[in-house]
Scaffold this motif. Structure first.
Motif, short mmCIF file in Angstrom:
data_model
loop_
_atom_site.label_atom_id
_atom_site.label_comp_id
_atom_site.label_asym_id
_atom_site.label_seq_id
_atom_site.Cartn_x
_atom_site.Cartn_y
_atom_site.Cartn_z
N TRP A 54 42.10 41.10 26.67
CA TRP A 54 42.40 42.48 27.62
C TRP A 54 43.26 41.94 28.72
CZ3 TRP A 54 41.52 46.82 25.70
CH2 TRP A 54 40.52 47.16 24.82
N CYS A 55 43.33 40.81 28.84
CA CYS A 55 44.39 40.27 30.01
C CYS A 55 45.83 40.54 29.44
CB CYS A 55 44.14 38.86 30.49
SG CYS A 55 42.92 38.72 31.80
N MET A 56 45.87 40.34 28.03
CA MET A 56 47.09 40.42 27.50
C MET A 56 47.86 41.76 27.16
SD MET A 56 48.03 37.42 24.75
CE MET A 56 46.42 36.78 24.11
N ALA A 57 46.54 42.64 26.73
CA ALA A 57 46.84 44.12 26.44
C ALA A 57 46.84 44.70 27.80
CB ALA A 57 45.70 44.46 25.67
N LEU A 58 46.09 44.70 28.69
CA LEU A 58 46.09 45.64 29.70
C LEU A 58 46.03 44.70 30.98
CD1 LEU A 58 43.73 48.23 28.29
CD2 LEU A 58 46.09 48.45 28.64
N PRO A 59 47.06 44.06 31.42
CA PRO A 59 46.87 43.13 32.50
C PRO A 59 46.78 43.76 33.90
CG PRO A 59 49.32 43.34 31.53
CD PRO A 59 48.31 44.20 30.78
N ASP A 60 47.01 45.00 34.09
CA ASP A 60 46.94 45.69 35.36
C ASP A 60 45.38 46.33 35.39
OD1 ASP A 60 47.60 47.46 33.28
OD2 ASP A 60 47.95 48.96 34.38
N ARG A 61 44.55 46.35 34.42
CA ARG A 61 43.24 46.54 34.42
C ARG A 61 42.20 45.33 34.41
NH1 ARG A 61 41.93 51.95 31.10
NH2 ARG A 61 39.96 51.70 31.95
N VAL A 62 42.46 44.36 33.70
CA VAL A 62 41.58 43.12 33.64
C VAL A 62 42.27 42.18 34.12
CG1 VAL A 62 40.39 41.71 32.13
CG2 VAL A 62 40.54 44.24 31.53
N GLY A 63 41.85 41.50 35.30
CA GLY A 63 42.39 40.29 35.89
C GLY A 63 41.45 39.16 36.18
N VAL A 64 41.80 38.47 37.27
CA VAL A 64 41.09 37.36 37.58
C VAL A 64 39.88 37.65 38.22
CG1 VAL A 64 41.32 35.41 39.23
CG2 VAL A 64 43.30 36.06 38.15
N GLY A 65 39.81 38.85 39.09
CA GLY A 65 38.40 39.35 39.59
C GLY A 65 37.60 39.74 38.66
N ILE A 66 37.82 40.19 37.49
CA ILE A 66 37.02 40.67 36.37
C ILE A 66 36.34 39.38 35.64
CG2 ILE A 66 36.76 41.85 34.19
CD1 ILE A 66 36.94 43.88 36.19
N ALA A 67 37.59 38.39 35.61
CA ALA A 67 37.30 37.01 35.06
C ALA A 67 36.07 36.25 35.90
CB ALA A 67 38.43 36.37 34.84
N TRP A 68 36.37 36.34 37.40
CA TRP A 68 35.32 35.88 38.03
C TRP A 68 33.83 36.24 37.80
CZ3 TRP A 68 35.46 31.26 40.60
CH2 TRP A 68 34.35 30.98 41.49
N LEU A 69 33.82 37.92 37.74
CA LEU A 69 32.55 38.37 37.65
C LEU A 69 32.05 38.29 36.44
CD1 LEU A 69 33.19 41.77 39.22
CD2 LEU A 69 31.78 39.97 40.40
N LEU A 70 32.55 38.12 35.21
CA LEU A 70 32.09 37.77 33.99
C LEU A 70 31.61 36.33 34.10
CD1 LEU A 70 34.87 39.42 31.82
CD2 LEU A 70 32.51 40.14 31.86
N GLY A 71 32.38 35.64 34.48
CA GLY A 71 31.93 34.08 34.64
C GLY A 71 30.54 33.67 35.38
N LEU A 72 30.57 34.61 36.15
CA LEU A 72 29.15 34.57 37.02
C LEU A 72 27.94 34.97 36.13
CD1 LEU A 72 30.25 35.53 40.82
CD2 LEU A 72 29.49 33.17 39.87
N LEU A 73 28.21 36.04 35.50
CA LEU A 73 27.04 36.78 34.55
C LEU A 73 26.97 35.71 33.31
CD1 LEU A 73 28.28 40.35 34.33
CD2 LEU A 73 26.39 39.58 35.21
N LEU A 74 27.99 35.15 32.91
CA LEU A 74 27.85 33.98 32.09
C LEU A 74 27.14 32.86 32.29
CD1 LEU A 74 28.61 33.60 28.93
CD2 LEU A 74 30.84 32.43 29.72
N ASP A 75 27.23 32.49 33.57
CA ASP A 75 26.50 31.14 34.32
C ASP A 75 25.09 31.67 34.11
OD1 ASP A 75 28.73 29.61 34.79
OD2 ASP A 75 29.23 30.61 36.60
N VAL A 76 24.88 32.87 34.66
CA VAL A 76 23.16 33.29 34.72
C VAL A 76 22.90 33.55 33.23
CG1 VAL A 76 21.93 35.36 35.35
CG2 VAL A 76 23.64 34.78 37.03
N GLN A 77 23.45 33.68 32.21
CA GLN A 77 23.02 34.13 30.95
C GLN A 77 22.93 32.57 30.46
OE1 GLN A 77 25.80 35.05 27.93
NE2 GLN A 77 24.46 36.27 26.92
N GLN A 78 23.64 31.70 30.78
CA GLN A 78 23.60 30.56 30.03
C GLN A 78 22.46 29.45 30.91
OE1 GLN A 78 25.16 29.35 27.06
NE2 GLN A 78 25.48 31.61 26.73
#
Length: 170
Positions: A54-78
């Motif tokens: 998604w960063c490659m396909a739509l760089p204006d919609r998915v970025g570092v902020g989304i990545a940080w939030l996803l990483g926090l969710l992944l931390d909680v999940q793992q």
């Protein structure tokens, strides 16, 4: 006839707005899917792969902020240290966003090599964080998810690209 249709502007279908979120939900489900003990070290980095697409396909919609939030969710999940995956995914998103115009025109085999390099960076950040916490891995197989993800990249790319085109996600 709606105002948007009369003005000639194109409408994005409502389903198109949810394709990105649904792809991340599927990536989290694949990450949580139970595997036999021998296959655990080979589990692809599903969330990072979908994030890079998604960063490659739509760089204006998915970025570092989304990545940080996803990483926090992944931390909680793992159940890992809060911020471990967030830092790694934010770094991967940043590097992907910086090179997306070059990488997305590469053939899929070359893209897969670049994806492997970015995931090795992600694994290094995870290794560094675990080392700081006193729990470094004791085996070389720690690096294997980057290589299994590299093998899966062409198929994932094609599936997500077709979904994006089918649902007119822009």
């Amino acid at each position: 006839m709606s105002r948007l249709a009369r003005s000639g502007a194109s409408q994005i279908p409502a389903s198109g707005r949810w394709v990105i979120a649904a792809s991340f939900v599927v990536a989290f489900l694949l990450t949580a899917m139970p595997l036999p003990a021998w296959a655990l070290t080979w589990r692809p980095e599903w969330v990072a792969l979908v994030l890079m697409y998604w960063c490659m396909a739509l760089p204006d919609r998915v970025g570092v902020g989304i990545a940080w939030l996803l990483g926090l969710l992944l931390d909680v999940q793992q159940g890992t240290v809060l911020g471990q995956h967030a830092l790694g995914l934010a770094l991967v998103a940043y590097v992907t966003l910086q090179s997306h115009q070059r990488v997305r025109v590469f053939p899929l085999k070359q893209q897969a090599l670049v994806v492997c390099a970015y995931l090795l960076l992600f694994e290094f950040v995870t290794l560094w964080t675990r080392g700081m916490m006193g729990t470094p891995p004791h085996h070389w197989s720690f690096w294997m998810p980057a290589f299994t993800s590299m093998v899966l990249w062409p198929w994932l790319f094609i599936i997500l690209r077709d979904l994006r085109r089918t649902h007119h996600v822009t």
